[in-house]
Design a protein around this motif. Sequence first.
Motif, PDB file in Angstrom:
ATOM      1  N   PHE A 115       0.793  -1.225   0.000  1.00 34.32           N
ATOM      2  CA  PHE A 115       0.000   0.000   0.000  1.00 34.32           C
ATOM      3  C   PHE A 115       0.830   1.282   0.000  1.00 34.32           C
ATOM      4  CE2 PHE A 115      -3.125  -3.064   1.689  1.00 34.32           C
ATOM      5  CZ  PHE A 115      -4.068  -2.928   0.691  1.00 34.32           C
ATOM      6  N   LEU A 116       2.049   1.231   0.525  1.00 35.92           N
ATOM      7  CA  LEU A 116       2.911   2.422   0.577  1.00 35.92           C
ATOM      8  C   LEU A 116       4.249   2.138  -0.081  1.00 35.92           C
ATOM      9  CD1 LEU A 116       2.247   3.342   4.313  1.00 35.92           C
ATOM     10  CD2 LEU A 116       1.214   4.404   2.304  1.00 35.92           C
ATOM     11  N   TRP A 117       4.235   1.379  -1.151  1.00 34.21           N
ATOM     12  CA  TRP A 117       5.435   0.765  -1.694  1.00 34.21           C
ATOM     13  C   TRP A 117       6.582   1.708  -1.950  1.00 34.21           C
ATOM     14  CZ3 TRP A 117       6.515   1.411  -7.064  1.00 34.21           C
ATOM     15  CH2 TRP A 117       5.512   2.071  -7.774  1.00 34.21           C
ATOM     16  N   GLY A 118       6.399   2.841  -2.572  1.00 40.55           N
ATOM     17  CA  GLY A 118       7.521   3.708  -2.917  1.00 40.55           C
ATOM     18  C   GLY A 118       8.087   4.497  -1.759  1.00 40.55           C
ATOM     19  N   PHE A 119       7.367   4.549  -0.666  1.00 37.92           N
ATOM     20  CA  PHE A 119       7.805   5.368   0.461  1.00 37.92           C
ATOM     21  C   PHE A 119       8.843   4.676   1.350  1.00 37.92           C
ATOM     22  CE2 PHE A 119       3.685   7.104  -0.717  1.00 37.92           C
ATOM     23  CZ  PHE A 119       3.986   8.456  -0.795  1.00 37.92           C
ATOM     24  N   GLY A 120       9.074   3.397   1.177  1.00 40.91           N
ATOM     25  CA  GLY A 120      10.086   2.684   1.946  1.00 40.91           C
ATOM     26  C   GLY A 120       9.696   2.405   3.382  1.00 40.91           C
ATOM     27  N   VAL A 121       8.419   2.564   3.720  1.00 41.82           N
ATOM     28  CA  VAL A 121       7.959   2.376   5.102  1.00 41.82           C
ATOM     29  C   VAL A 121       8.155   0.927   5.544  1.00 41.82           C
ATOM     30  CG1 VAL A 121       5.962   2.584   6.636  1.00 41.82           C
ATOM     31  CG2 VAL A 121       6.314   4.257   4.831  1.00 41.82           C
ATOM     32  N   HIS A 122       8.018  -0.016   4.631  1.00 42.14           N
ATOM     33  CA  HIS A 122       8.219  -1.420   4.989  1.00 42.14           C
ATOM     34  C   HIS A 122       9.655  -1.663   5.459  1.00 42.14           C
ATOM     35  CE1 HIS A 122       9.520  -1.194   0.809  1.00 42.14           C
ATOM     36  NE2 HIS A 122      10.200  -2.303   0.994  1.00 42.14           N
ATOM     37  N   ARG A 123      10.617  -1.000   4.834  1.00 46.78           N
ATOM     38  CA  ARG A 123      12.014  -1.157   5.256  1.00 46.78           C
ATOM     39  C   ARG A 123      12.244  -0.511   6.625  1.00 46.78           C
ATOM     40  NH1 ARG A 123      16.315  -2.694   2.577  1.00 46.78           N
ATOM     41  NH2 ARG A 123      15.867  -3.909   0.750  1.00 46.78           N
ATOM     42  N   MET A 124      11.644   0.645   6.843  1.00 52.88           N
ATOM     43  CA  MET A 124      11.771   1.298   8.146  1.00 52.88           C
ATOM     44  C   MET A 124      11.155   0.426   9.243  1.00 52.88           C
ATOM     45  SD  MET A 124      10.943   5.216   7.170  1.00 52.88           S
ATOM     46  CE  MET A 124      11.299   5.774   5.517  1.00 52.88           C
ATOM     47  N   LEU A 142      10.980  -2.749   9.282  1.00 52.61           N
ATOM     48  CA  LEU A 142      11.852  -3.904   9.503  1.00 52.61           C
ATOM     49  C   LEU A 142      13.221  -3.526  10.059  1.00 52.61           C
ATOM     50  CD1 LEU A 142      10.890  -5.933   6.326  1.00 52.61           C
ATOM     51  CD2 LEU A 142      10.311  -6.468   8.690  1.00 52.61           C
ATOM     52  N   GLY A 143      13.402  -2.257  10.411  1.00 51.73           N
ATOM     53  CA  GLY A 143      14.638  -1.826  11.051  1.00 51.73           C
ATOM     54  C   GLY A 143      15.729  -1.405  10.091  1.00 51.73           C
ATOM     55  N   ARG A 144      15.428  -1.314   8.832  1.00 44.31           N
ATOM     56  CA  ARG A 144      16.410  -0.867   7.833  1.00 44.31           C
ATOM     57  C   ARG A 144      16.132   0.601   7.503  1.00 44.31           C
ATOM     58  NH1 ARG A 144      15.973  -5.920   8.359  1.00 44.31           N
ATOM     59  NH2 ARG A 144      17.500  -7.393   7.564  1.00 44.31           N
ATOM     60  N   TRP A 145      16.431   1.430   8.482  1.00 44.57           N
ATOM     61  CA  TRP A 145      16.090   2.855   8.411  1.00 44.57           C
ATOM     62  C   TRP A 145      16.807   3.581   7.282  1.00 44.57           C
ATOM     63  CZ3 TRP A 145      12.201   5.032  11.013  1.00 44.57           C
ATOM     64  CH2 TRP A 145      11.659   4.300  12.064  1.00 44.57           C
ATOM     65  N   ILE A 146      18.084   3.336   7.123  1.00 43.31           N
ATOM     66  CA  ILE A 146      18.858   4.079   6.118  1.00 43.31           C
ATOM     67  C   ILE A 146      18.338   3.778   4.718  1.00 43.31           C
ATOM     68  CG2 ILE A 146      21.143   4.364   5.096  1.00 43.31           C
ATOM     69  CD1 ILE A 146      22.288   3.863   7.937  1.00 43.31           C
ATOM     70  N   SER A 147      18.183   2.491   4.383  1.00 45.77           N
ATOM     71  CA  SER A 147      17.690   2.169   3.044  1.00 45.77           C
ATOM     72  C   SER A 147      16.248   2.635   2.870  1.00 45.77           C
ATOM     73  CB  SER A 147      17.821   0.672   2.756  1.00 45.77           C
ATOM     74  OG  SER A 147      17.062  -0.089   3.668  1.00 45.77           O
ATOM     75  N   GLY A 148      15.466   2.652   3.943  1.00 48.60           N
ATOM     76  CA  GLY A 148      14.103   3.171   3.856  1.00 48.60           C
ATOM     77  C   GLY A 148      14.072   4.653   3.534  1.00 48.60           C
ATOM     78  N   PHE A 149      14.944   5.418   4.181  1.00 46.49           N
ATOM     79  CA  PHE A 149      15.009   6.855   3.896  1.00 46.49           C
ATOM     80  C   PHE A 149      15.584   7.131   2.504  1.00 46.49           C
ATOM     81  CE2 PHE A 149      14.758   7.551   8.602  1.00 46.49           C
ATOM     82  CZ  PHE A 149      13.567   8.270   8.564  1.00 46.49           C
ATOM     83  N   ILE A 150      16.538   6.318   2.078  1.00 48.38           N
ATOM     84  CA  ILE A 150      17.076   6.465   0.716  1.00 48.38           C
ATOM     85  C   ILE A 150      15.969   6.201  -0.300  1.00 48.38           C
ATOM     86  CG2 ILE A 150      18.638   5.414  -0.974  1.00 48.38           C
ATOM     87  CD1 ILE A 150      20.636   5.048   1.382  1.00 48.38           C
ATOM     88  N   MET A 151      15.197   5.146  -0.058  1.00 48.18           N
ATOM     89  CA  MET A 151      14.090   4.830  -0.946  1.00 48.18           C
ATOM     90  C   MET A 151      13.078   5.988  -0.984  1.00 48.18           C
ATOM     91  SD  MET A 151      11.632   1.491  -0.709  1.00 48.18           S
ATOM     92  CE  MET A 151      12.361   0.327  -1.846  1.00 48.18           C
ATOM     93  N   LEU A 152      12.759   6.527   0.175  1.00 46.83           N
ATOM     94  CA  LEU A 152      11.825   7.651   0.263  1.00 46.83           C
ATOM     95  C   LEU A 152      12.358   8.872  -0.482  1.00 46.83           C
ATOM     96  CD1 LEU A 152       9.281   9.006   1.452  1.00 46.83           C
ATOM     97  CD2 LEU A 152      10.617   9.455   3.519  1.00 46.83           C
ATOM     98  N   ALA A 153      13.647   9.163  -0.322  1.00 52.44           N
ATOM     99  CA  ALA A 153      14.242  10.337  -0.979  1.00 52.44           C
ATOM    100  C   ALA A 153      14.232  10.174  -2.506  1.00 52.44           C
ATOM    101  CB  ALA A 153      15.666  10.545  -0.477  1.00 52.44           C
TER     102      ALA A 153
END
Length: 100
Positions: free
Chosen positions: A29-38, A40-51
């Motif tokens: 549902f929020l695929w491009g925002f990287g929330v799933h990675r955040m 799961l504890g992968r904050w850096i890659s989640g923020f990179i994905m969001l950016a």
Amino acid sequence: MDVQRELLIEQRVANEAKSPLIAYLLLIFLWGFGVHRMYLGRWISGFIMLAIWGVGWLTVPILIGWPAVGFIAIWCVIDLFLIPGMIRGDREDIRRRLRW
């Protein structure tokens, strides 16, 4: 005593581990925002994905954002297959932490 300790550890792992269902729902549902990675504890890659996602959509009107949006779409498809391994890794980390 060891069996009881292991049962308690496994119970804590079951209670503390991230839910695969929630991870998949966030991805779908929020695929491009990287929330799933955040989640799961992968904050850096989640923020990179969001950016990348944000910059991609901001630059789509001038036609240079499509490669970024496409890259994130491919990354999300790959994450569909990586989530089970991320969950397993999270559970192993909890077990290691509790056995010390």
